[in-house]
Motif scaffolding. Sequence first.
Motif: not given
Length: 110
Positions: A31-60
């Motif tokens: 708001r102060g630096e860019y004059g932009v209003d924003s709205k923050m919303e919680a992301l449905a209870g997700f509290s932990y993040a992990r990067w997947v070193g195995g890549g997209w193949d591991a995800i599949e």
Amino acid sequence: MLRDRYDDGNGNPILAAVGQLQFEVVEYRLRGEYGVDSKMEALAGFSYARWVGGGWDAIERAEKDGKLFGVQIVKDRWNRPVLLFRNPWKVTQLDNEETYLKLEPWAMPP
């Protein structure tokens, strides 16, 4: 900043923070630096993040085996897969049972 797995760059970004104050600072600066209003919303209870070193193949592979139930799949700015979890139990379960995912709590820029 993260984005939904299929986001082409026009969707809503996903911000992570240690506490509520960090989100309030982002809103204040937008708001102060860019004059932009924003709205923050919680992301449905997700509290932990992990990067997947195995890549997209591991995800599949994990998706095919039905291992990612209740986990949200997103990507970072370098298009690397990141898994969002609701609880530490699921993080530990996947890390111990699906070692090919190579879960990491952080990632360095490429």
